[in-house]
Design an enzyme around this catalytic site. Structure first.
Site, short mmCIF file in Angstrom:
data_model
loop_
_atom_site.label_atom_id
_atom_site.label_comp_id
_atom_site.label_asym_id
_atom_site.label_seq_id
_atom_site.Cartn_x
_atom_site.Cartn_y
_atom_site.Cartn_z
N ASN A 163 -12.26 2.64 1.98
CA ASN A 163 -11.04 1.97 1.40
C ASN A 163 -10.51 0.76 2.15
O ASN A 163 -10.08 1.30 3.54
CB ASN A 163 -9.99 3.26 1.24
CG ASN A 163 -8.47 2.72 0.59
OD1 ASN A 163 -8.13 1.74 0.97
ND2 ASN A 163 -8.15 3.68 -0.37
N ASP A 203 -9.33 12.11 4.58
CA ASP A 203 -9.06 12.25 3.04
C ASP A 203 -7.56 12.18 3.05
O ASP A 203 -6.75 13.01 3.68
CB ASP A 203 -9.62 13.41 2.42
CG ASP A 203 -9.74 13.50 1.09
OD1 ASP A 203 -10.54 12.70 0.42
OD2 ASP A 203 -9.23 14.07 0.27
N GLY A 218 -2.49 1.52 -2.73
CA GLY A 218 -2.53 2.57 -3.57
C GLY A 218 -0.87 2.87 -3.91
O GLY A 218 -0.35 1.84 -4.88
N ASP A 276 1.77 3.05 -2.71
CA ASP A 276 3.06 2.70 -1.83
C ASP A 276 4.41 2.25 -2.70
O ASP A 276 5.26 2.48 -2.41
CB ASP A 276 2.64 1.85 -0.87
CG ASP A 276 1.89 2.19 0.33
OD1 ASP A 276 1.92 3.57 0.64
OD2 ASP A 276 1.19 1.73 1.19
#
Ligand code: ITT
Length: 226
Positions: free
Chosen positions: A38, A98, A181, A183
């Site tokens: 990512n 994660d 993502g 946010d």
């Protein structure tokens, strides 16, 4: 576990004779693989680990290693799985994390499924799905948090793990273009804006900022002990 949710092992416990060493006795910089696919995460993690006497590597240094399945039911389990998987394949000390968004009114969803919530959809589609699910929930009850679990693997052993969280509220529409993502729908009350509008301030308060600052302290401590 200590009060920060961290589990520490001494260097002697964590590193057996055949394991790659976290810090080599000849004071050379040791490789530390940041194992994430990512790019948003990577962009935040680099500054948080800058300046340590380590040779930071990414998965671009190991292009042939396939991406593992994430089968854990908790963030910590997935972080450990990813760290050990990449440490085995790459043969170097590896940090994996994660993370995800827990929305209280959705019983913690999307949680560990954050990256794939609603299937292979875009983030605007994920925001629309969440808004549909929260449409009857009053503003004050739209509480949520980001969670970040971090694990460091040395061979098959987990040498260190920690986690960080940040509390906020889910907005009814996305705001801001920074971050990544979820946010744009994560409103952080102390800043009065979403994390996508917070710029560099995000890392000061974020789940990832908190977890990786603890990791940084641990790495620095290992370094000073040799
Ligand atoms: P790696 O497993 O390769 O690290 P990933 O994106 O699949 O990459 P995760 O399984 O940990 O990573 O999923 C994390 C997801 O949670 C991420 O894709 C976002 O959807 C969300 N997320 C995590 N941290 C976030 C943040 O700081 N801001 C916004 N969304 C975040």
């Amino acid at each position: 576990m200590d009060e920060n949710g961290s589990r520490l092992k001494t260097r002697r416990q964590a590193i057996g004779p055949e394991q790659p060493q976290l810090f080599s006795p000849d004071l050379k910089a040791v490789k530390l693989l940041i194992a994430t696919t990512n790019r948003g995460k990577l962009g935040e993690i680099f500054p948080l680990l800058a300046g340590l006497r380590l040779e930071i590597q990414t998965l671009a240094d190991y292009p042939d290693v396939p991406v593992p399945d994430e089968t854990g039911l908790t963030f910590a389990e997935n972080a450990r799985q990813k760290a050990v998987y990449y440490a085995r394949h790459a043969g170097v000390v590896t940090v994996a994390e994660d993370s995800g968004l827990e929305i209280d009114a959705l019983d913690g969803a999307p949680g560990v499924y954050s990256a794939r919530y609603g299937g292979e959809t875009t983030y605007p589609q994920k925001f629309a799905l969440i808004e549909q699910q929260l449409r009857l929930i009053p503003d004050a009850d739209r509480t949520a948090r980001f969670v970040c679990a971090v694990a460091v693997a040395v061979g098959d052993d987990i040498a260190f793990e920690t986690r960080g969280t940040v509390e906020g509220l889910i907005t009814d529409e996305p705001r801001g273009t920074g971050g990544f993502g979820y946010d744009p729908i994560f409103y952080y009350p102390p800043f009065g804006c979403t994390l996508a509008e917070a710029g560099d301030r995000k890392s000061l308060v974020s789940h990832r900022g908190k977890a990786f600052r603890r990791l940084r302290e641990w790495l620095a401590q290992q370094n000073s002990e040799r």
